[in-house]
Motif scaffolding. Structure first.
Motif, PDB file in Angstrom:
ATOM      1  N   TYR A 182       0.780  -1.223   0.035  1.00  0.00           N
ATOM      2  CA  TYR A 182      -0.033   0.338   0.350  1.00  0.00           C
ATOM      3  C   TYR A 182       0.937   1.139  -0.141  1.00  0.00           C
ATOM      4  CZ  TYR A 182       1.000  -0.373   4.746  1.00  0.00           C
ATOM      5  OH  TYR A 182       1.613   0.079   5.884  1.00  0.00           O
ATOM      6  N   THR A 189       8.951   0.374   6.869  1.00  0.00           N
ATOM      7  CA  THR A 189       9.225   0.317   8.593  1.00  0.00           C
ATOM      8  C   THR A 189       8.891   1.109   9.278  1.00  0.00           C
ATOM      9  OG1 THR A 189      11.460   0.793   8.686  1.00  0.00           O
ATOM     10  CG2 THR A 189      11.053  -1.229   7.465  1.00  0.00           C
ATOM     11  N   ASP A 190       9.215   0.814  10.339  1.00  0.00           N
ATOM     12  CA  ASP A 190       8.587   2.093  11.980  1.00  0.00           C
ATOM     13  C   ASP A 190       9.745   1.628  12.402  1.00  0.00           C
ATOM     14  OD1 ASP A 190       6.569   3.028  11.125  1.00  0.00           O
ATOM     15  OD2 ASP A 190       5.288   2.165  12.710  1.00  0.00           O
ATOM     16  N   TYR A 207      -6.781  -8.796   9.133  1.00  0.00           N
ATOM     17  CA  TYR A 207      -8.555  -9.267   9.500  1.00  0.00           C
ATOM     18  C   TYR A 207      -9.249  -8.353   9.019  1.00  0.00           C
ATOM     19  CZ  TYR A 207     -12.386  -7.687  12.770  1.00  0.00           C
ATOM     20  OH  TYR A 207     -13.352  -7.699  13.292  1.00  0.00           O
ATOM     21  N   ILE A 217     -11.057   2.427   6.042  1.00  0.00           N
ATOM     22  CA  ILE A 217     -12.121   2.111   7.875  1.00  0.00           C
ATOM     23  C   ILE A 217     -10.305   2.028   7.988  1.00  0.00           C
ATOM     24  CG2 ILE A 217     -13.413   0.240   8.278  1.00  0.00           C
ATOM     25  CD1 ILE A 217     -14.403   0.635   6.030  1.00  0.00           C
ATOM     26  N   GLY A 218     -10.499   2.541   9.542  1.00  0.00           N
ATOM     27  CA  GLY A 218      -9.308   2.203  10.236  1.00  0.00           C
ATOM     28  C   GLY A 218      -8.605   3.230  10.581  1.00  0.00           C
ATOM     29  N   GLY A 250      -5.142   2.854  12.473  1.00  0.00           N
ATOM     30  CA  GLY A 250      -4.014   2.345  13.363  1.00  0.00           C
ATOM     31  C   GLY A 250      -2.522   2.711  12.265  1.00  0.00           C
ATOM     32  N   ALA A 251      -1.287   1.650  12.117  1.00  0.00           N
ATOM     33  CA  ALA A 251       0.188   2.573  11.904  1.00  0.00           C
ATOM     34  C   ALA A 251      -0.131   1.839   9.987  1.00  0.00           C
ATOM     35  CB  ALA A 251       0.591   1.503  11.641  1.00  0.00           C
ATOM     36  N   THR A 252      -1.101   1.475   9.982  1.00  0.00           N
ATOM     37  CA  THR A 252      -1.221   1.315   8.428  1.00  0.00           C
ATOM     38  C   THR A 252      -1.812   1.931   7.929  1.00  0.00           C
ATOM     39  OG1 THR A 252      -1.258  -1.149   7.978  1.00  0.00           O
ATOM     40  CG2 THR A 252      -2.338  -0.479   6.663  1.00  0.00           C
ATOM     41  N   ALA A 253      -2.886   2.558   8.473  1.00  0.00           N
ATOM     42  CA  ALA A 253      -3.762   3.545   7.901  1.00  0.00           C
ATOM     43  C   ALA A 253      -3.526   4.819   7.897  1.00  0.00           C
ATOM     44  CB  ALA A 253      -5.024   4.066   8.402  1.00  0.00           C
ATOM     45  N   THR A 257     -11.378   4.452  16.953  1.00  0.00           N
ATOM     46  CA  THR A 257     -10.586   4.947  18.277  1.00  0.00           C
ATOM     47  C   THR A 257      -8.922   5.108  17.508  1.00  0.00           C
ATOM     48  OG1 THR A 257     -10.959   2.317  19.121  1.00  0.00           O
ATOM     49  CG2 THR A 257      -8.993   3.588  20.199  1.00  0.00           C
ATOM     50  N   ARG A 303       0.074   0.263  20.465  1.00  0.00           N
ATOM     51  CA  ARG A 303       1.272   0.267  19.680  1.00  0.00           C
ATOM     52  C   ARG A 303       1.408   1.635  19.173  1.00  0.00           C
ATOM     53  NH1 ARG A 303       4.446   1.224  15.132  1.00  0.00           N
ATOM     54  NH2 ARG A 303       5.112  -0.437  14.119  1.00  0.00           N
ATOM     55  N   VAL A 360     -15.978   6.569  14.302  1.00  0.00           N
ATOM     56  CA  VAL A 360     -17.461   5.551  14.774  1.00  0.00           C
ATOM     57  C   VAL A 360     -17.499   4.605  15.769  1.00  0.00           C
ATOM     58  CG1 VAL A 360     -18.193   5.038  11.567  1.00  0.00           C
ATOM     59  CG2 VAL A 360     -15.545   3.827  13.303  1.00  0.00           C
ATOM     60  N   ILE A 398     -19.473   1.151  11.534  1.00  0.00           N
ATOM     61  CA  ILE A 398     -20.084   1.426  10.204  1.00  0.00           C
ATOM     62  C   ILE A 398     -21.463   0.325  10.449  1.00  0.00           C
ATOM     63  CG2 ILE A 398     -19.239   1.071   7.951  1.00  0.00           C
ATOM     64  CD1 ILE A 398     -16.560   1.844   9.279  1.00  0.00           C
ATOM     65  N   PHE A 427      -5.025  -7.162  11.578  1.00  0.00           N
ATOM     66  CA  PHE A 427      -4.423  -8.129  11.826  1.00  0.00           C
ATOM     67  C   PHE A 427      -4.993  -9.138  12.431  1.00  0.00           C
ATOM     68  CE2 PHE A 427      -1.141  -6.111   9.708  1.00  0.00           C
ATOM     69  CZ  PHE A 427      -0.730  -6.593   8.391  1.00  0.00           C
ATOM     70  N   TYR A 487      -4.669  -4.763  19.864  1.00  0.00           N
ATOM     71  CA  TYR A 487      -4.262  -6.922  19.321  1.00  0.00           C
ATOM     72  C   TYR A 487      -2.304  -7.172  20.079  1.00  0.00           C
ATOM     73  CZ  TYR A 487       0.090  -4.379  17.022  1.00  0.00           C
ATOM     74  OH  TYR A 487       1.650  -3.821  16.660  1.00  0.00           O
TER      75      TYR A 487
HETATM   76  P1  NAP Z   1      -4.183  -2.372  13.686  1.00  0.00           P
HETATM   77  O1  NAP Z   1      -3.018  -1.294  14.461  1.00  0.00           O
HETATM   78  O2  NAP Z   1      -4.491  -2.609  14.186  1.00  0.00           O
HETATM   79  O3  NAP Z   1      -5.460  -1.012  13.114  1.00  0.00           O
HETATM   80  C1  NAP Z   1      -6.497  -1.532  12.720  1.00  0.00           C
HETATM   81  C2  NAP Z   1      -7.857  -0.507  12.040  1.00  0.00           C
HETATM   82  O4  NAP Z   1      -8.972  -0.694  12.092  1.00  0.00           O
HETATM   83  C3  NAP Z   1      -7.584   0.103  14.012  1.00  0.00           C
HETATM   84  O5  NAP Z   1      -7.354   1.878  13.676  1.00  0.00           O
HETATM   85  C4  NAP Z   1      -9.227  -0.266  14.098  1.00  0.00           C
HETATM   86  O6  NAP Z   1     -10.227  -0.029  15.280  1.00  0.00           O
HETATM   87  C5  NAP Z   1     -10.412  -0.520  13.130  1.00  0.00           C
HETATM   88  N1  NAP Z   1     -10.517  -1.370  13.204  1.00  0.00           N
HETATM   89  C6  NAP Z   1     -11.183  -2.578  13.487  1.00  0.00           C
HETATM   90  N2  NAP Z   1     -12.024  -3.246  13.055  1.00  0.00           N
HETATM   91  C7  NAP Z   1     -13.131  -1.949  12.939  1.00  0.00           C
HETATM   92  C8  NAP Z   1     -14.452  -1.546  12.559  1.00  0.00           C
HETATM   93  N3  NAP Z   1     -15.449  -2.555  12.519  1.00  0.00           N
HETATM   94  N4  NAP Z   1     -14.643  -0.511  11.800  1.00  0.00           N
HETATM   95  C9  NAP Z   1     -14.368   0.825  11.994  1.00  0.00           C
HETATM   96  N5  NAP Z   1     -12.967   0.142  12.916  1.00  0.00           N
HETATM   97  C10 NAP Z   1     -12.154  -1.244  12.776  1.00  0.00           C
HETATM   98  O7  NAP Z   1      -3.321  -2.296  12.196  1.00  0.00           O
HETATM   99  P2  NAP Z   1      -2.230  -1.952  11.529  1.00  0.00           P
HETATM  100  O8  NAP Z   1      -2.739  -0.511  10.926  1.00  0.00           O
HETATM  101  O9  NAP Z   1      -2.622  -2.670  10.684  1.00  0.00           O
HETATM  102  O10 NAP Z   1      -1.160  -2.235  12.687  1.00  0.00           O
HETATM  103  C11 NAP Z   1      -1.140  -3.414  12.962  1.00  0.00           C
HETATM  104  C12 NAP Z   1       0.203  -3.450  13.251  1.00  0.00           C
HETATM  105  O11 NAP Z   1       0.957  -4.015  12.030  1.00  0.00           O
HETATM  106  C13 NAP Z   1       0.782  -1.935  14.233  1.00  0.00           C
HETATM  107  O12 NAP Z   1       0.918  -1.912  14.950  1.00  0.00           O
HETATM  108  C14 NAP Z   1       2.501  -2.690  13.565  1.00  0.00           C
HETATM  109  O13 NAP Z   1       3.240  -3.319  14.281  1.00  0.00           O
HETATM  110  C15 NAP Z   1       2.507  -3.273  11.802  1.00  0.00           C
HETATM  111  N6  NAP Z   1       2.309  -2.355  11.064  1.00  0.00           N
HETATM  112  C16 NAP Z   1       4.065  -1.858  11.441  1.00  0.00           C
HETATM  113  C17 NAP Z   1       3.991  -0.733  10.043  1.00  0.00           C
HETATM  114  C18 NAP Z   1       5.773  -0.694  10.160  1.00  0.00           C
HETATM  115  O14 NAP Z   1       6.453  -0.699  10.867  1.00  0.00           O
HETATM  116  N7  NAP Z   1       5.007   0.260   9.384  1.00  0.00           N
HETATM  117  C19 NAP Z   1       2.633  -1.115   9.090  1.00  0.00           C
HETATM  118  C20 NAP Z   1       2.268  -1.192   9.458  1.00  0.00           C
HETATM  119  C21 NAP Z   1       1.718  -2.203  10.839  1.00  0.00           C
HETATM  120  P3  NAP Z   1      -9.510   0.108  16.667  1.00  0.00           P
HETATM  121  O15 NAP Z   1      -8.475   0.659  17.278  1.00  0.00           O
HETATM  122  O16 NAP Z   1     -10.780   0.626  17.494  1.00  0.00           O
HETATM  123  O17 NAP Z   1      -9.854  -1.635  16.880  1.00  0.00           O
END
Ligand code: NAP
Length: 548
Positions: A62, A67-68, A159, A194-195, A197-200, A220, A339, A360, A365, A391, A502
């Motif tokens: 995407y 990397t972080d 996920y 939608i989302g 977290g770190a990815t968004a 959140t 995180r 939301v 949603i 995930f 998570y």
């Molecule tokens: P995430 O941190 O779990 O974020 C998922 C997002 O989706 C959250 O904002 C979550 O909201 C939202 N969500 C989930 N279900 C939903 C629903 N039904 N309706 C609305 N929103 C919903 O996942 P991620 O962003 O992919 O990151 C996960 C981890 O992967 C990171 O913490 C990191 O460790 C790793 N990662 C690393 C990097 C990097 O190092 N560069 C980049 C990307 C990911 P809620 O918070 O309310 O659940």
């Protein structure tokens, strides 16, 4: 680099086996494992679902994926030559460059010949009569091995919530963790993300540049720290190379595997004014320096944590010009309760006219329609919907395969009460199965952990070979004690005060609430691995003489 002392591969009763070890996955962990096994003369085959190496760095293409961790420690440390020859272009490595690095490693160490691509392992069943694993794939392969090593990543099973109406949406829809390899054009389009977290957080600022309109659906808010990315000048890279050994030593001893020093102070050691100055310094330096080099107690002390949390909220309010949007972006749980992502002009993006934040948290949603996303009575029109919902961490990628140990019991059945793996790598009832990033592995800069775990697993296999033993299996008590330790440590931090975390399985509806990572630090983890091995593999049962 060459195979020496290759074993005669037989099962306990002398049946010939196809390989000593099957490695599942060819990402950061799988490649390193394969190399380590080969170095010890252990025959191995890796199966990789993707058509290329890279694991998460293959799938997560995407826009904005980086990397972080700082690039020079998001790498392997086992080869001086590799360290000397590879050039990083930025402080945080962009996804294409991480993938290029892993491809380079696969080629340089001739690993591809032992990898079968585009092949998903569907099951691995332990045959107790012969101490043999029988592994099958979606292409119909049926192979036998003495050991199975899962190297499927901690954050790799996407996920995707079941949003009603998803099939009715007539625009383009993308899951970030399965992003198309071709470029997606946002120009002039209405985009919904939608989302948050770190990815968004990485994706949103880039999409906002070209999209006609961007709507972010946030449940959140996160504490997003400024990454302060930038080009890595040649001179700086040379300086890093000159002291690579010291940098790695530092990273190996740091709690999260970063080349950083402890702050050597707590919040209570300094005046409020001095605390503010130090936090400003951390904010300007950027990245995880803010967490690990400001105050040593901010993840464990409520009062220190509140100072830091409020510092970040103040930053958000100073950056985001619309007060209502700023309020929505301010978390009300403690910093590090989730995180924290690193952002690249993340908060600034909400000052753009074409960006809208939709909360939301109380009104979820409700569905996707043919033309957008509906929340309550309100419909948000979209040409493109991007799902960045995270995930099924740690256990998801393991449980999606049908892995069965003693008595035909599946991993899912073993983990019905709580996911557990002794030292993060071994599950009782599953002899000769090693999990790289099983439950209870450090939450840390992954490559540092990979170096430790891969060597430890390879050492264990060699130990069994040298002793003429056929199985190694975690004891249930030892696994239980390890899980208790995970609980004790996590409960001493602010992590349980986060929401939908998570790290505790709380982001997946119905998933067991339990710590999935060891938060005690990379060095104590390495010490525990090494102590167990030194003590005759304490906590494991090593068994049975090989026949034939
Ligand atoms: P995430 O941190 O779990 O974020 C998922 C997002 O989706 C959250 O904002 C979550 O909201 C939202 N969500 C989930 N279900 C939903 C629903 N039904 N309706 C609305 N929103 C919903 O996942 P991620 O962003 O992919 O990151 C996960 C981890 O992967 C990171 O913490 C990191 O460790 C790793 N990662 C690393 C990097 C990097 O190092 N560069 C980049 C990307 C990911 P809620 O918070 O309310 O659940």
């Amino acid at each position: 680099m060459t195979s020496t002392n290759a074993t005669t591969t037989t099962g306990r009763v002398g049946t010939p086996l196809d390989y000593d070890a099957i490695v599942i996955g060819a990402g950061f962990a799988g490649l390193r494992m394969l190399h380590e096994l080969r170095e010890r003369g252990v025959t191995a085959r890796a199966f990789e679902e993707a058509p290329e190496v890279g694991g998460t760095w293959y799938w997560n293409t995407y826009p904005g994926a980086h990397t972080d961790s700082q690039s020079w420690i998001y790498a392997y440390s086992f080869s001086k030559e590799l360290q000397e020859e590879w050039n990083w272009s930025e402080r945080y490595t962009p996804q294409p460059e991480v993938l290029a690095y892993l491809k380079h490693v696969a080629d340089r160490f001739d690993l591809r010949k032992d990898i079968q691509f585009s092949t998903r392992v569907t099951s691995a069943v332990f045959d107790e009569s012969a101490d043999v694993w029988r592994v099958t794939t979606d292409l119909g392969d049926e192979v036998t091995s003495r050991y199975v090593i899962t190297a499927v990543g901690a954050l790799s099973a996407p996920y995707e919530p079941e949003f009603p109406g998803l099939d009715e949406f007539t625009g383009e829809c993308y899951l970030t963790a399965r992003w198309p390899q071709e470029e997606v054009d946002f120009a002039g389009k209405r985009v919904a993300v939608i989302g948050a977290g770190a990815t968004a957080v990485q994706l949103i600022p880039l999409v906002a540049h070209t999209a006609a309109h961007l709507t972010v659906f946030q449940r959140t808010p996160n504490y997003v720290l400024p990454a302060r990315n930038g080009v890595l000048p040649k001179e700086q890279l040379e300086g890093i190379r000159a002291k690579y050994a010291d940098i790695w030593e530092q990273a190996r001893d740091q709690v999260f595997g970063f080349a950083m020093d402890p702050a050597g102070r707590t919040m209570k050691d300094v005046s409020a004014q001095e605390a503010h100055r130090i936090l400003e310094w951390g904010w300007e330096i950027g990245g995880f320096h803010f967490v690990f080099e400001t105050f040593d107690d901010l993840v464990v002390d409520q009062e220190s944590n509140e100072v830091v949390s409020e510092f970040i909220r103040t930053k958000i309010r100073s950056i985001v010009t619309d007060p209502a949007t700023a309020d929505l972006l301010c978390p009300d749980y403690p910093f590090f309760g989730k995180r924290p992502p690193l952002g690249h002009y993340y908060y600034e993006t909400y000052n753009r006219d074409n960006v809208e934040l939709v909360d939301v948290s109380s009104e979820p949603i409700s569905c996707l329609t043919h033309s957008g996303v509906r929340v309550g009575d309100q419909e948000y029109a979209a040409d493109i919907v991007i799902i960045a919902t995270g995930f099924d961490a740690v256990t998801g990628s393991i449980e999606r395969m049908d892995i069965r140990g003693r008595g035909g019991r599946s991993v899912g059945e073993r983990w019905a009460d709580a996911p557990t793996a002794y030292l993060g790598t071994a599950i009782d009832g599953f002899p000769n199965l090693f999990t790289m990033f099983g439950p209870g592995t450090p939450f840390a800069n992954a490559p540092v952990v990979v170096e430790d775990v891969s060597q430890w697993i390879a050492d264990a296999i060699v130990h069994l070979r040298e002793q003429g033993l056929s199985t190694i299996e975690a004891n249930r008590d030892a696994a239980g004690e390890w899980t208790e330790l995970l609980n004790t440590i996590v409960n001493a931090t602010v992590v349980p005060q986060g929401v939908h975390n998570y790290l505790l399985g709380d982001n997946i509806p119905g998933k067991t609430h339990a710590p999935l990572f060891f938060l005690g630090g990379v060095k104590p983890y390495r010490d525990a691995l090494q102590a167990a091995a030194k003590d005759g593999y304490r906590g494991f049962t090593l068994d049975l003489q090989l026949h034939g």
